[in-house]
Design a protein around this motif. Structure first.
Motif, short mmCIF file in Angstrom:
data_model
loop_
_atom_site.label_atom_id
_atom_site.label_comp_id
_atom_site.label_asym_id
_atom_site.label_seq_id
_atom_site.Cartn_x
_atom_site.Cartn_y
_atom_site.Cartn_z
N ALA A 52 0.87 -1.18 0.11
CA ALA A 52 0.04 0.07 -0.18
C ALA A 52 0.96 1.17 0.13
CB ALA A 52 -0.95 -0.01 1.28
N GLN A 53 0.58 2.27 -0.94
CA GLN A 53 1.28 3.48 -0.86
C GLN A 53 0.49 4.54 0.11
OE1 GLN A 53 0.49 4.38 -5.26
NE2 GLN A 53 2.65 4.60 -5.46
N TYR A 54 -0.87 4.26 0.28
CA TYR A 54 -1.14 5.24 1.38
C TYR A 54 -1.91 4.66 2.37
CZ TYR A 54 -0.28 8.15 -2.68
OH TYR A 54 0.33 8.71 -3.73
N ILE A 55 -1.91 4.72 3.59
CA ILE A 55 -2.63 4.24 4.83
C ILE A 55 -3.25 5.39 5.61
CG2 ILE A 55 -2.45 2.93 6.70
CD1 ILE A 55 -0.08 1.14 5.52
N ALA A 56 -4.59 5.23 5.70
CA ALA A 56 -5.30 6.14 6.44
C ALA A 56 -5.71 5.59 7.64
CB ALA A 56 -6.59 6.76 5.60
N LEU A 57 -5.21 6.15 8.89
CA LEU A 57 -5.54 5.80 10.25
C LEU A 57 -6.78 6.77 10.35
CD1 LEU A 57 -2.17 5.84 11.94
CD2 LEU A 57 -3.35 3.87 10.73
N PRO A 83 -11.79 -0.09 -5.18
CA PRO A 83 -11.64 -1.13 -6.84
C PRO A 83 -10.88 -0.51 -7.62
CG PRO A 83 -13.90 -0.62 -5.96
CD PRO A 83 -13.13 0.17 -5.26
N LYS A 84 -10.77 0.91 -7.92
CA LYS A 84 -9.78 1.85 -8.86
C LYS A 84 -8.63 1.95 -8.46
CE LYS A 84 -13.83 4.72 -10.04
NZ LYS A 84 -14.36 6.30 -9.93
N TYR A 85 -8.45 1.90 -7.11
CA TYR A 85 -7.11 2.29 -6.50
C TYR A 85 -6.44 1.52 -5.53
CZ TYR A 85 -7.55 6.66 -9.32
OH TYR A 85 -8.07 7.33 -10.21
N PRO A 86 -6.55 0.20 -5.60
CA PRO A 86 -6.04 -0.78 -4.45
C PRO A 86 -4.93 -0.56 -3.60
CG PRO A 86 -5.58 -2.01 -6.42
CD PRO A 86 -6.21 -0.39 -7.15
N GLY A 87 -4.13 0.49 -4.15
CA GLY A 87 -2.97 0.76 -3.27
C GLY A 87 -3.31 1.79 -2.06
N PHE A 88 -4.10 1.56 -1.53
CA PHE A 88 -4.25 2.29 -0.28
C PHE A 88 -5.51 1.33 0.74
CE2 PHE A 88 -8.60 3.37 -1.72
CZ PHE A 88 -9.46 3.65 -0.73
N CYS A 137 -11.10 11.74 13.58
CA CYS A 137 -9.60 12.20 13.14
C CYS A 137 -9.24 11.14 12.12
CB CYS A 137 -8.64 12.17 14.17
SG CYS A 137 -6.91 12.63 13.65
N LEU A 138 -8.98 11.74 10.95
CA LEU A 138 -8.47 10.70 9.54
C LEU A 138 -6.97 11.29 9.38
CD1 LEU A 138 -9.18 8.54 7.55
CD2 LEU A 138 -10.00 10.32 6.12
N VAL A 139 -6.10 10.48 9.33
CA VAL A 139 -4.36 10.88 8.85
C VAL A 139 -4.28 9.94 7.76
CG1 VAL A 139 -2.30 11.10 9.93
CG2 VAL A 139 -4.34 11.82 11.49
N VAL A 140 -3.77 10.50 6.64
CA VAL A 140 -3.06 9.63 5.75
C VAL A 140 -1.59 9.69 5.80
CG1 VAL A 140 -2.73 9.58 3.25
CG2 VAL A 140 -4.80 10.24 4.34
N LEU A 141 -0.87 8.46 5.67
CA LEU A 141 0.44 8.22 5.80
C LEU A 141 0.83 7.63 4.52
CD1 LEU A 141 0.58 6.69 9.49
CD2 LEU A 141 0.47 9.20 8.80
N ASN A 142 2.18 7.91 4.22
CA ASN A 142 2.89 6.85 3.48
C ASN A 142 3.48 5.73 4.09
OD1 ASN A 142 5.43 7.82 4.50
ND2 ASN A 142 5.90 9.10 2.83
N GLU A 143 4.10 4.84 3.22
CA GLU A 143 4.46 3.57 3.80
C GLU A 143 5.54 3.76 4.99
OE1 GLU A 143 6.88 4.52 -0.01
OE2 GLU A 143 4.91 4.74 0.95
#
Length: 216
Positions: A52-57, A83-88, A137-143
């Motif tokens: 995953a390129q992006y992980i949203a906590l 479905p369009k962007y499985p890398g998150f 609280c939503l936080v997007v992280l990279n790997e």
């Protein structure tokens, strides 16, 4: 040399907490995840998480009324984009008062994403550092655990909708957009001041400070 070190330390502070150099988000979550199957919550392997390129906590709880309003919106986003962007991936980080309450909330909402096991989320200092002073609280992280978008900018609550919008742009436009988002977050953190009282509203339209404070 001293100036370069201080500059690097300053930039790291702006970007927010990151994982130790020897770790990454996926390894921090490995063996700690659960997911909903029917009405039951069972262990979840998350074999695709390391890619995953992006992980949203997603820090949220069943007792939080505004969370109940935002979670369905995040689910719509997830069903549209996954479905369009499985890398998150979205990871539920419970702020409930017990494992039963966490599982009840997951089942009630029919959360399509995994969550960190209740006992693990209560003791995990590394990922809990990413949560602001209230929820949702939503936080997007990279790997690597670098913050790309946050519901808080400094002490100011900008909300999870803005983060969801940022994530959609990152997914649609690719890594360049993520880099831009990181720089924008840093710049905003640098220039933002304390918000005016009552200037930030919750998704329910009520004052955030009155509605979103964490339970002790």
């Amino acid at each position: 040399m001293k100036i370069t070190f201080l500059r690097g330390l300053f930039l790291l502070t702006l970007l927010g907490p990151a994982l130790p150099a020897s770790a990454d988000v996926a390894s921090e979550l490995t063996g700690k995840l659960v997911a909903l199957r029917g009405k039951a919550v069972i262990p979840y392997a998350a074999t695709e998480l390391p890619q995953a390129q992006y992980i949203a906590l997603y820090f949220s709880a069943g007792w939080c009324g505004p969370c109940h309003q935002f979670t369905p919106e995040l689910m719509k986003f997830y069903h549209e984009m996954k479905p369009k962007y499985p890398g998150f991936e979205v990871i539920f980080m419970s702020r409930d008062q017990s494992p039963n309450e966490m599982e009840k909330y997951m089942a009630e909402m029919q959360m399509p994403w995994p969550g960190m096991r209740y006992s693990a989320v209560k003791s995990d200092r590394t990922l809990n550092k990413y949560c602001g002073s209230g929820i949702p609280c939503l936080v997007v992280l990279n790997e690597k655990g670098e913050v790309l978008s946050d519901s808080f900018v400094g002490k100011e609550y900008v909300g999870p909708y803005r983060v969801m919008k940022d994530l959609k742009k990152m997914l649609s436009e690719g890594p360049a957009s993520a880099a831009t988002a990181t720089a924008a977050t840093s710049a905003t953190t640098l220039t933002s001041a304390s918000p005016a009282k009552g200037s930030v509203n919750s998704p329910s339209g009520t004052d955030w400070n009155a509605a979103f404070k964490k339970k002790p």
